[in-house]
Design a protein around this motif. Sequence first.
Motif, PDB file in Angstrom:
ATOM      1  N   LEU A  52      -2.350   7.732  -3.758  1.00 41.43           N
ATOM      2  CA  LEU A  52      -2.666   7.054  -5.107  1.00 41.43           C
ATOM      3  C   LEU A  52      -2.603   5.541  -4.576  1.00 41.43           C
ATOM      4  CD1 LEU A  52      -1.062   8.232  -8.280  1.00 41.43           C
ATOM      5  CD2 LEU A  52      -3.250   8.813  -7.232  1.00 41.43           C
TER       6      LEU A  52
ATOM      7  N   ALA B 297       0.748  -1.140  -0.007  1.00 42.35           N
ATOM      8  CA  ALA B 297       0.075  -0.098  -0.045  1.00 42.35           C
ATOM      9  C   ALA B 297       1.113   1.300  -0.057  1.00 42.35           C
ATOM     10  CB  ALA B 297      -0.969  -0.010   1.162  1.00 42.35           C
TER      11      ALA B 297
ATOM     12  N   LYS C 291       8.445  14.300   4.781  1.00 38.07           N
ATOM     13  CA  LYS C 291       8.008  15.475   5.630  1.00 38.07           C
ATOM     14  C   LYS C 291       8.338  14.906   7.084  1.00 38.07           C
ATOM     15  CE  LYS C 291       4.230  16.952   3.579  1.00 38.07           C
ATOM     16  NZ  LYS C 291       4.201  16.649   2.171  1.00 38.07           N
TER      17      LYS C 291
ATOM     18  N   THR D 154      -0.329   7.341   5.150  1.00 38.66           N
ATOM     19  CA  THR D 154      -0.558   7.232   3.629  1.00 38.66           C
ATOM     20  C   THR D 154      -0.891   5.775   3.409  1.00 38.66           C
ATOM     21  OG1 THR D 154       1.279   8.876   3.151  1.00 38.66           O
ATOM     22  CG2 THR D 154       0.651   7.466   1.476  1.00 38.66           C
TER      23      THR D 154
ATOM     24  N   ASP E  46       4.186   2.511  -1.280  1.00 36.42           N
ATOM     25  CA  ASP E  46       5.208   2.452  -2.325  1.00 36.42           C
ATOM     26  C   ASP E  46       5.477   3.468  -3.000  1.00 36.42           C
ATOM     27  OD1 ASP E  46       6.483   1.454  -4.661  1.00 36.42           O
ATOM     28  OD2 ASP E  46       5.275  -0.322  -4.672  1.00 36.42           O
TER      29      ASP E  46
ATOM     30  N   HIS F 243      -4.312  13.218  -4.012  1.00 41.29           N
ATOM     31  CA  HIS F 243      -2.797  12.971  -4.242  1.00 41.29           C
ATOM     32  C   HIS F 243      -2.394  11.545  -3.410  1.00 41.29           C
ATOM     33  CE1 HIS F 243      -1.646  14.612   0.036  1.00 41.29           C
ATOM     34  NE2 HIS F 243      -2.954  14.181   0.005  1.00 41.29           N
TER      35      HIS F 243
ATOM     36  N   ASP G  59       4.215   9.338   9.173  1.00 47.05           N
ATOM     37  CA  ASP G  59       3.823   9.871   7.903  1.00 47.05           C
ATOM     38  C   ASP G  59       3.557   8.823   7.007  1.00 47.05           C
ATOM     39  OD1 ASP G  59       3.751  11.468   5.722  1.00 47.05           O
ATOM     40  OD2 ASP G  59       5.902  12.202   5.678  1.00 47.05           O
TER      41      ASP G  59
ATOM     42  N   SER H 206      -2.879  12.105   6.947  1.00 47.55           N
ATOM     43  CA  SER H 206      -3.261  12.285   5.332  1.00 47.55           C
ATOM     44  C   SER H 206      -4.406  12.306   5.061  1.00 47.55           C
ATOM     45  CB  SER H 206      -2.630  10.919   4.915  1.00 47.55           C
ATOM     46  OG  SER H 206      -1.265  10.520   5.189  1.00 47.55           O
TER      47      SER H 206
END
Length: 324
Positions: free
Chosen positions: A255, A110, A172, A284, A112, A253, A280, A237
């Motif tokens: 994907l 997930a 970040k 995502t 990547d 943003h 972080d 996120s």
Amino acid sequence: MSLQLRLVFYPLFLSLSFSLSAAWYQDKQGIMGTNIQVEVWSDDVQLGQQATQAVMVEMERINQLMSPYIASSELSILNENAAQRPVKVSKELFELIALSIELSKETQGAFDITFASVGYLYDYRQQHKPSEEQVSSLLEAINFRHLLLDSQQQTIFYQHPKVKIDLGGIAKGHAVDNAIAILQAMGIQHALVTAGGDTRLLGDRRGKPWMVGIRDPRHADKQAVILPLADIALSTSGDYERYFEQDGQRYHHILSPKSGHSSYEVQSVSIIGPSSTLNDALSTAVFVLGVQQGMDLLNRTPGYDGIIVDNQRKLHYSEDLAQR
Ligand code: ADP
Ligand code: MG
């Protein structure tokens, strides 16, 4: 008499100047395409100002190293050349890419960083997205297994001609962790550092917790949750950070590496844990995995908790948070 007076007043003067300059020192700047915010407590004006400045300098250093929008960045040079030959990179970039690959394995792909093989064709400001033909022809380039790392030589080779990487889902957090380490080395004990959705707290807010909000994904000025936190990090996120709408669809943003399209099961994911870098990437990853698989991942990852706002605006808490 005058000597005695001085002896009496000198310590008094010292303690007065001490308490006058003990204060919160703050700065806000736009770096890495996002808002950077720093707040530190210091009893010394110079140290307070040096500390906030050192954080901004570190953010800009990482921007110059890892931005895909800066042609001279190490990341851009890697993307330019690594499909032709192994490219030697700095230890810092090598280690962050190696960690990203580890995280791909932990998250069933997930997370990547090769999502960028398709992702680079999106321009959210210009409202531009790739065509279906482009997505389907580039989809096989999204696969972290294409990245060949040689830790002896510190080189990276792309084993597929169309691979591109982007560290937007982890850089970040890495920058925030670095900034906190710099503040600690300067002797700072109370601080907040935020880069976009990634925040880390050093200590508390002097006797009180820091109050950190998770915004409502559909209302920028409303908070969905407010958490009292200290000495920990939190990353969010959201599908509201970079997006455009076309034909009733939101193109944002984050994907899914499987489809090359934006992930739609949730609106935001917040992760709480000690490392901003891991928060972080996990935020995502959980965003892509969705509620069920995302929560399964968090519930088997010690030290990391999460809050998901799903696409029906319902809140979900990982096991440890739900029990509190
Ligand atoms: P932000 O703080 O910018 O909202 P996020 O932590 O939400 O950052 O991560 C989003 C960024 O991660 C995207 O802008 C992109 O650069 C990158 N990204 C998008 N999808 C993936 C993915 N599946 N795996 C790794 N990185 C991704
Ligand atoms: Mg992230």
